[in-house]
Design a protein around this motif. Structure first.
Motif, PDB file in Angstrom:
ATOM      1  N   TYR A 138       2.967   1.896  -0.627  1.00  0.00           N
ATOM      2  CA  TYR A 138       2.839   2.082   0.820  1.00  0.00           C
ATOM      3  C   TYR A 138       1.461   2.645   1.149  1.00  0.00           C
ATOM      4  CZ  TYR A 138       7.804   1.246   0.897  1.00  0.00           C
ATOM      5  OH  TYR A 138       9.033   0.662   0.755  1.00  0.00           O
ATOM      6  N   SER A 139       0.860   2.079   2.190  1.00  0.00           N
ATOM      7  CA  SER A 139      -0.453   2.561   2.629  1.00  0.00           C
ATOM      8  C   SER A 139      -0.314   3.957   3.226  1.00  0.00           C
ATOM      9  CB  SER A 139      -1.044   1.603   3.673  1.00  0.00           C
ATOM     10  OG  SER A 139      -0.323   1.713   4.891  1.00  0.00           O
ATOM     11  N   ILE A 140      -1.436   4.631   3.397  1.00  0.00           N
ATOM     12  CA  ILE A 140      -1.436   5.964   4.008  1.00  0.00           C
ATOM     13  C   ILE A 140      -0.866   5.876   5.425  1.00  0.00           C
ATOM     14  CG2 ILE A 140      -2.892   7.869   4.792  1.00  0.00           C
ATOM     15  CD1 ILE A 140      -2.652   7.703   1.752  1.00  0.00           C
ATOM     16  N   ALA A 141      -1.241   4.834   6.163  1.00  0.00           N
ATOM     17  CA  ALA A 141      -0.743   4.663   7.532  1.00  0.00           C
ATOM     18  C   ALA A 141       0.774   4.496   7.527  1.00  0.00           C
ATOM     19  CB  ALA A 141      -1.414   3.465   8.199  1.00  0.00           C
ATOM     20  N   GLU A 142       1.311   3.716   6.584  1.00  0.00           N
ATOM     21  CA  GLU A 142       2.763   3.527   6.489  1.00  0.00           C
ATOM     22  C   GLU A 142       3.446   4.837   6.112  1.00  0.00           C
ATOM     23  OE1 GLU A 142       3.078  -1.166   5.146  1.00  0.00           O
ATOM     24  OE2 GLU A 142       2.735   0.350   3.603  1.00  0.00           O
ATOM     25  N   GLN A 143       2.879   5.560   5.168  1.00  0.00           N
ATOM     26  CA  GLN A 143       3.465   6.834   4.755  1.00  0.00           C
ATOM     27  C   GLN A 143       3.498   7.827   5.912  1.00  0.00           C
ATOM     28  OE1 GLN A 143       1.729   8.437   1.118  1.00  0.00           O
ATOM     29  NE2 GLN A 143       1.344   6.358   0.396  1.00  0.00           N
ATOM     30  N   THR A 144       2.431   7.852   6.687  1.00  0.00           N
ATOM     31  CA  THR A 144       2.344   8.779   7.819  1.00  0.00           C
ATOM     32  C   THR A 144       3.313   8.376   8.923  1.00  0.00           C
ATOM     33  OG1 THR A 144       0.023   9.195   7.319  1.00  0.00           O
ATOM     34  CG2 THR A 144       0.775   9.779   9.526  1.00  0.00           C
ATOM     35  N   HIS A 145       3.326   7.097   9.265  1.00  0.00           N
ATOM     36  CA  HIS A 145       4.145   6.643  10.392  1.00  0.00           C
ATOM     37  C   HIS A 145       5.638   6.669  10.065  1.00  0.00           C
ATOM     38  CE1 HIS A 145       4.689   4.764  14.304  1.00  0.00           C
ATOM     39  NE2 HIS A 145       5.561   3.950  13.743  1.00  0.00           N
ATOM     40  N   LEU A 146       5.997   6.323   8.845  1.00  0.00           N
ATOM     41  CA  LEU A 146       7.413   6.288   8.486  1.00  0.00           C
ATOM     42  C   LEU A 146       7.936   7.644   8.031  1.00  0.00           C
ATOM     43  CD1 LEU A 146       6.568   3.193   8.300  1.00  0.00           C
ATOM     44  CD2 LEU A 146       8.644   3.004   6.998  1.00  0.00           C
ATOM     45  N   GLY A 167       6.797   6.748  17.879  1.00  0.00           N
ATOM     46  CA  GLY A 167       7.176   7.970  17.177  1.00  0.00           C
ATOM     47  C   GLY A 167       6.505   8.062  15.830  1.00  0.00           C
ATOM     48  N   GLU A 168       6.080   9.271  15.509  1.00  0.00           N
ATOM     49  CA  GLU A 168       5.461   9.474  14.207  1.00  0.00           C
ATOM     50  C   GLU A 168       5.866  10.834  13.703  1.00  0.00           C
ATOM     51  OE1 GLU A 168       0.996   9.492  12.664  1.00  0.00           O
ATOM     52  OE2 GLU A 168       1.625   7.604  13.545  1.00  0.00           O
ATOM     53  N   PRO A 169       6.599  10.937  12.658  1.00  0.00           N
ATOM     54  CA  PRO A 169       7.147   9.815  11.906  1.00  0.00           C
ATOM     55  C   PRO A 169       8.382   9.229  12.593  1.00  0.00           C
ATOM     56  CG  PRO A 169       7.834  11.871  10.884  1.00  0.00           C
ATOM     57  CD  PRO A 169       6.936  12.232  12.043  1.00  0.00           C
ATOM     58  N   VAL A 170       8.713   8.012  12.208  1.00  0.00           N
ATOM     59  CA  VAL A 170       9.914   7.346  12.710  1.00  0.00           C
ATOM     60  C   VAL A 170      11.110   8.130  12.174  1.00  0.00           C
ATOM     61  CG1 VAL A 170      11.284   5.227  12.578  1.00  0.00           C
ATOM     62  CG2 VAL A 170       8.807   5.089  12.808  1.00  0.00           C
ATOM     63  N   THR A 171      12.024   8.461  13.050  1.00  0.00           N
ATOM     64  CA  THR A 171      13.187   9.237  12.604  1.00  0.00           C
ATOM     65  C   THR A 171      14.105   8.361  11.754  1.00  0.00           C
ATOM     66  OG1 THR A 171      14.578   8.698  14.498  1.00  0.00           O
ATOM     67  CG2 THR A 171      13.112  10.614  14.727  1.00  0.00           C
ATOM     68  N   LEU A 172      14.908   9.006  10.951  1.00  0.00           N
ATOM     69  CA  LEU A 172      15.841   8.274  10.091  1.00  0.00           C
ATOM     70  C   LEU A 172      16.847   7.486  10.930  1.00  0.00           C
ATOM     71  CD1 LEU A 172      16.787   7.573   7.263  1.00  0.00           C
ATOM     72  CD2 LEU A 172      18.148   9.671   7.266  1.00  0.00           C
TER      73      LEU A 172
END
Length: 174
Positions: free
Chosen positions: A91-99, A133-138
């Motif tokens: 996962y990219s840094i952007a994906e890790q941060t956003h998710l 939303g950041e991060p995306v909630t579960l």
């Protein structure tokens, strides 16, 4: 936006019963949703529809019963190659941060359980990256997973559906 998506899923869980996006927008307006939420949900759903259609076109055709089709030999007409058992999704840094860690852990759980194939995982990640939303909630990620299953015309396994729809806040640990 997620309230609108839940409404769409609950009322049109049979994907073929869902009207075109323009007509769906009118029905959502009549149901009393805010115009901005409706617009955001329709844009998000359009992206989901596009991703699902492109993916389904690229997937290898299922072999008729009684014949074996090798998954290790990609066909020339197939746009999507099967994922190797030894491959790893980074996962990219952007994906890790956003998710966030919780959502990424849940995606990993679904993959490990064998209920989220790689092509669906990629759509889940794509649609989660398109979500606010950041991060995306579960809870929001679970709605996204349900919507991805819905876009493929599939219903998740009963235990998976229970995990996606269960409110874990009030669970008692044993």
């Amino acid at each position: 936006m997620f309230e609108v998506l839940v409404y769409v899923y609950e009322n049109y869980w049979q994907g073929d019963a869902c009207p075109e996006l323009r007509q769906l927008g009118r029905k959502l307006t009549a149901a009393g949703f805010d115009a901005e939420e409706i617009q955001a949900a329709l844009v998000w759903l359009e992206g989901l529809n596009t991703a699902a259609q492109v993916t389904q076109i690229g997937l290898p055709a299922k072999a008729p019963s009684g014949t074996a089709k090798s998954l290790s030999t990609p066909s020339a007409s197939s746009g999507i190659q099967p994922q190797s058992a030894h491959s790893l999704r980074v996962y990219s840094i952007a994906e890790q941060t956003h998710l966030g860690a919780q959502s990424l852990g849940f995606v990993s759980f679904l993959e490990t359980a064998g209920v989220l194939p790689p092509h669906m995982r990629e759509i889940v990640i794509d649609r989660a990256m398109a979500a606010p939303g950041e991060p995306v909630t579960l809870d929001d990620l679970k709605i996204i997973v349900l919507m991805v299953y819905w876009s493929f015309g599939e219903e998740p396994d009963a235990l998976v559906l229970d995990e996606l729809c269960d409110d874990t806040e009030f669970r008692v640990a044993h």
